[in-house]
Structure formats: structure tokens, C-alpha cells
Design a protein around this motif. Structure first.
Motif, PDB file in Angstrom:
ATOM      1  N   ILE A 174       0.837  -1.203   0.000  1.00  0.00           N
ATOM      2  CA  ILE A 174       0.000   0.000   0.000  1.00  0.00           C
ATOM      3  C   ILE A 174       0.870   1.250   0.000  1.00  0.00           C
ATOM      4  CG2 ILE A 174      -1.831  -1.208   1.261  1.00  0.00           C
ATOM      5  CD1 ILE A 174      -1.065   0.551   3.719  1.00  0.00           C
ATOM      6  N   CYS A 175       0.282   2.351  -0.442  1.00  0.00           N
ATOM      7  CA  CYS A 175       0.927   3.654  -0.255  1.00  0.00           C
ATOM      8  C   CYS A 175      -0.091   4.629   0.321  1.00  0.00           C
ATOM      9  CB  CYS A 175       1.560   4.165  -1.541  1.00  0.00           C
ATOM     10  SG  CYS A 175       0.459   5.011  -2.677  1.00  0.00           S
ATOM     11  N   ILE A 176       0.405   5.678   0.930  1.00  0.00           N
ATOM     12  CA  ILE A 176      -0.403   6.651   1.655  1.00  0.00           C
ATOM     13  C   ILE A 176      -0.219   8.026   1.033  1.00  0.00           C
ATOM     14  CG2 ILE A 176      -0.721   7.842   3.869  1.00  0.00           C
ATOM     15  CD1 ILE A 176      -1.711   4.933   3.855  1.00  0.00           C
ATOM     16  N   VAL A 177      -1.322   8.741   0.834  1.00  0.00           N
ATOM     17  CA  VAL A 177      -1.300  10.151   0.454  1.00  0.00           C
ATOM     18  C   VAL A 177      -1.724  10.946   1.682  1.00  0.00           C
ATOM     19  CG1 VAL A 177      -2.213  11.922  -1.087  1.00  0.00           C
ATOM     20  CG2 VAL A 177      -1.903   9.570  -1.925  1.00  0.00           C
ATOM     21  N   THR A 178      -0.880  11.862   2.136  1.00  0.00           N
ATOM     22  CA  THR A 178      -1.196  12.606   3.358  1.00  0.00           C
ATOM     23  C   THR A 178      -2.079  13.813   3.046  1.00  0.00           C
ATOM     24  OG1 THR A 178       0.720  14.094   3.217  1.00  0.00           O
ATOM     25  CG2 THR A 178       1.048  11.968   4.312  1.00  0.00           C
ATOM     26  N   ASP A 179      -2.941  14.155   3.987  1.00  0.00           N
ATOM     27  CA  ASP A 179      -3.711  15.400   3.949  1.00  0.00           C
ATOM     28  C   ASP A 179      -3.593  16.029   5.328  1.00  0.00           C
ATOM     29  OD1 ASP A 179      -5.412  17.504   3.596  1.00  0.00           O
ATOM     30  OD2 ASP A 179      -7.117  16.332   2.913  1.00  0.00           O
ATOM     31  N   THR A 180      -2.654  16.957   5.455  1.00  0.00           N
ATOM     32  CA  THR A 180      -2.359  17.548   6.766  1.00  0.00           C
ATOM     33  C   THR A 180      -3.141  18.828   7.034  1.00  0.00           C
ATOM     34  OG1 THR A 180      -0.378  18.526   5.742  1.00  0.00           O
ATOM     35  CG2 THR A 180      -0.083  16.511   7.012  1.00  0.00           C
ATOM     36  N   LYS A 181      -3.991  19.244   6.087  1.00  0.00           N
ATOM     37  CA  LYS A 181      -5.028  20.254   6.310  1.00  0.00           C
ATOM     38  C   LYS A 181      -4.546  21.700   6.359  1.00  0.00           C
ATOM     39  CE  LYS A 181      -8.255  17.275   6.449  1.00  0.00           C
ATOM     40  NZ  LYS A 181      -9.088  17.194   5.233  1.00  0.00           N
ATOM     41  N   PHE A 182      -3.429  21.984   6.993  1.00  0.00           N
ATOM     42  CA  PHE A 182      -3.068  23.369   7.292  1.00  0.00           C
ATOM     43  C   PHE A 182      -1.931  23.867   6.400  1.00  0.00           C
ATOM     44  CE2 PHE A 182      -5.057  21.752  11.129  1.00  0.00           C
ATOM     45  CZ  PHE A 182      -5.942  22.772  11.431  1.00  0.00           C
TER      46      PHE A 182
END
Length: 369
Positions: free
Chosen positions: A185-193
Motif C-alpha cells: 500500500i501507499c499513503i497520500v497525506t492530507d495535513t489540512k493546514f
């Protein structure tokens, strides 16, 4: 002569006074030295290297930091985030929906989507009140007891309270363990700020978590979502991650070819994989520009199979989705009841022409990343 004798007597008196003061000072020094020496007792003889007595222990801030574990290496042959994303058409938004709830970012959502063939997962990341990173889209009230935008929990409190009383909350460390256990698997981050100070706090905490587990190699299976050139500069100054995506919804994208080309040039200059935008922002005349700069474009959030297929056929690399799984994008049989390969399909009752049970998914209102 009398005058001289008078001065001589005074001089002798001063010398005598000075000698007395010297004797007193010497006595004090000798006494202090004797009192400083430990008593000649076996109880006082401690072998070298033993801990200090409790009343003379060093304060906590002088204690050495615990040793970090040795960094692990990626298993031989493990794919990178770019390789996994390149072969995917779907990105599970918020790790996928369950029971009609989106952006849960929970363990159960991951397991459900993984078992159904999804391999790329977008995760929402937030800071807790004690500056730890956890998986959470926002601090809306009602999802966890005593948690809201005005009552942000500590990491311990967050992990101790099931989401909606039934789903497992996860920390960034939990995510790293999950990635270790699922190497495909791979992850796409969404850190919002986008504020530089918050960005710095988030990514420093993420880097520290990885170092504490010895799992920093897993960042090669993460794609870091950035929202502006400034955010890219802040993040990349902390750590040069191998893979980035530039998401446009925060940064005043004007949706013109000229503006798209400008963003594409920035991506190529900084070795960023591609651009992400709302599905209704996409124009097929962006496709040749993306190809010119060697980029892929991703859209969010798409929950209808027909729309997803149209976007993919029109030049989109992959779509973010709450609902869809790979089977939803399978080519349907033609009107004669034959699949593309010519094999007739049957449903569970043996009737020809059925592709399986009808989907219960309903069109959902688009919501922010």
C-alpha cells in the motif's frame, strides 16, 4: 628617639594582629576540609558505575534521552509510493467510507477497502492538544465523547474513544505499523493546514514518530500533499520527502491553461509527481500540458463509476473516492450479455446477463478534502 619607639610599637601590634587573623583563617579552612571528607565506612564505598543515592539523583532534564531503535530497511523488492500510485485508478478518500459515513480514517475502513482491492489510501492528519499526530479529518462534535473543535483531546484521550462508538481511532504511529504490515500500500497525506508554524509542528511530530519506531523508510511509500509553494518550502526544509503532490484547492487556481502551465512548471522544477484538483475543474485541454511536463493529474471526490471512468479515459491518473472500489470500474457486459472477453455471466440464481448484486451506493454530496 621616643618618636621612633612609638612607631615601632605600632608596627609590632599590626603584625601581631595580622598573624592572628591568618591563624584563624587557616583553622577555618582545616575544619571545613575535615568535615567535607566522607567517613571511613564500608557503607560509603560504592563500586564505580553504580547509581547515585536517591537524594543526590540527577534531575530529569539531565537524564540522557532513551536510545532510538536502529532504523529498519525496506524489504528487498518493495515498491515505492510512485510505483504503487502509478498502477492505481482509485485513492480511498479518508481511508474509505463505512455505513454511509465518510472520512472516518479508521482501521475498519482500511481493512474493508484493502480486502476489496484498494491499495492507495488518503489519510487526514491532525495535531492533538499534546502535539501528537493522529488520523482525523476534523474535530466535529458527536464522533467521540467530549471531543469537539473547542475540546481537542490529547493523543491518549483520542485513541481511547472509539469513533461513533464502534470504529478504531488511529495515531500516526499506528499508521506506520499498518504500512509495515501491508507492504503493497501507499499513503497520500492530507495535513489540512498551510500556516508555516502548524506545518512545522505536524511534520516534526511525524518524523519523530518514525524515528522512535525505526520506520523512517516508510516515507518512501508516502506521497506528501502540499497546498502551496510556501508549504512545500517549509516541509522540504525539514525533510526531503521522495514524493509530493500539489493540491490546488487552497491556492487560488484560476482554471486557465496559463495558470495550469505555471503550476505544472513548478512541479517539474521541484520534482513533484503531479497535481490534484476538484473533478469539475478538470479540462481535457489540460492533458497535453500535463504530458508535456511529465505530470499526472488526480481529481476528488468522485463516487459515481460512470464519472470516474470518463475522467480516467479523459486523461486523469486516478480519482479520490469515498465509495468506489476496483470492481466498480470493471467494464460492463454489452447488450448481448457477453463480457469483453465473450464469456456469458450469470447471477447467483443462474440467470444470464447479471454482473452481480446491484450497488447500494447512492450519490453523495461532494465535501472538502
Amino acid at each position: 628617639m621616643l618618636r621612633f619607639e612609638k612607631h615601632t610599637t605600632l608596627i609590632y601590634a599590626l603584625i601581631a594582629l595580622a598573624a592572628l587573623e591568618f591563624a584563624c583563617l587557616a583553622g577555618i579552612l582545616i575544619f571545613d576540609s575535615a568535615s567535607f571528607q566522607p567517613a571511613a565506612s564500608d557503607d560509603m564505598a560504592a563500586p564505580a558505575g553504580t547509581a547515585l543515592a536517591a537524594d543526590s539523583a540527577a534531575p530529569a532534564w539531565l537524564e540522557p534521552a532513551p536510545a532510538l531503535p536502529e532504523e529498519q530497511r525496506a524489504p528487498a523488492g518493495e515498491l515505492t509510493a510512485a510505483e504503487i500510485l502509478d498502477s492505481a485508478r482509485l485513492i480511498a478518500h479518508g481511508m474509505g467510507s463505512l455505513d454511509g459515513e465518510t472520512t472516518l480514517n479508521c482501521l475498519e475502513g482500511f481493512r474493508d477497502r484493502y480486502e476489496r482491492g484498494v491499495r492507495v489510501f488518503e489519510v487526514d492528519l491532525r495535531l492533538t492538544s499534546d502535539q501528537k499526530v493522529v488520523l482525523r479529518h476534523d474535530w466535529r462534535a458527536g464522533w467521540q465523547r467530549d471531543v469537539s473543535e473547542t475540546s481537542i483531546p490529547t493523543a491518549e484521550e483520542f485513541l481511547d474513544k472509539p469513533i461513533l462508538n464502534k470504529y478504531t481511532a488511529m495515531s500516526f504511529k499506528d499508521l506506520l505499523y499498518l504500512m509495515r504490515d501491508y507492504p503493497d500500500i501507499c499513503i497520500v497525506t492530507d495535513t489540512k493546514f498551510t500556516e508555516a508554524e502548524i506545518v512545522r509542528l505536524q511534520f516534526e511530530a511525524m518524523l519523530q514518530d518514525a524515528r522512535e519506531l525505526g520506520l523512517s523508510y516508510l516515507f518512501d511509500r508516502m506521497i506528501i500533499q502540499i497546498y502551496s509553494p510556501l508549504m512545500f518550502q517549509v516541509v522540504d526544509s525539514l525533510h526531503h520527502f521522495s514524493y509530493y503532490i500539489y493540491t490546488l484547492y487552497y491556492d487560488g487556481f484560476s482554471r486557465t491553461e496559463e495558470d495550469f502551465r505555471e503550476r505544472a512548471a513548478f512541479c517539474r522544477q521541484n520534482q513533484i509527481l503531479g497535481l490534484t484538483m476538484w473533478d469539475y475543474w478538470w479540462r481535457e485541454d489540460f492533458a497535453p500540458i500535463a504530458a508535456e511536463y511529465g505530470l499526472k493529474v488526480y481529481t476528488h471526490t468522485v463516487n459515481e463509476p460512470e464519472e470516474a471512468l470518463a475522467l480516467l479515459e479523459g486523461g486523469i491518473g486516478a480519482v479520490y473516492t469515498d465509495e468506489l472500489v476496483p470492481d466498480d470500474l470493471a467494464v460492463p457486459p454489452d447488450a448481448s450479455g457477453e463480457t469483453e472477453g465473450g464469456a456469458e455471466t450469470t447471477d447467483e440464481a443462474g440467470d444470464p446477463g447479471s454482473t452481480g448484486p446491484a450497488s447500494d451506493d447512492q450519490p453523495s454530496e461532494k465535501e472538502g478534502e
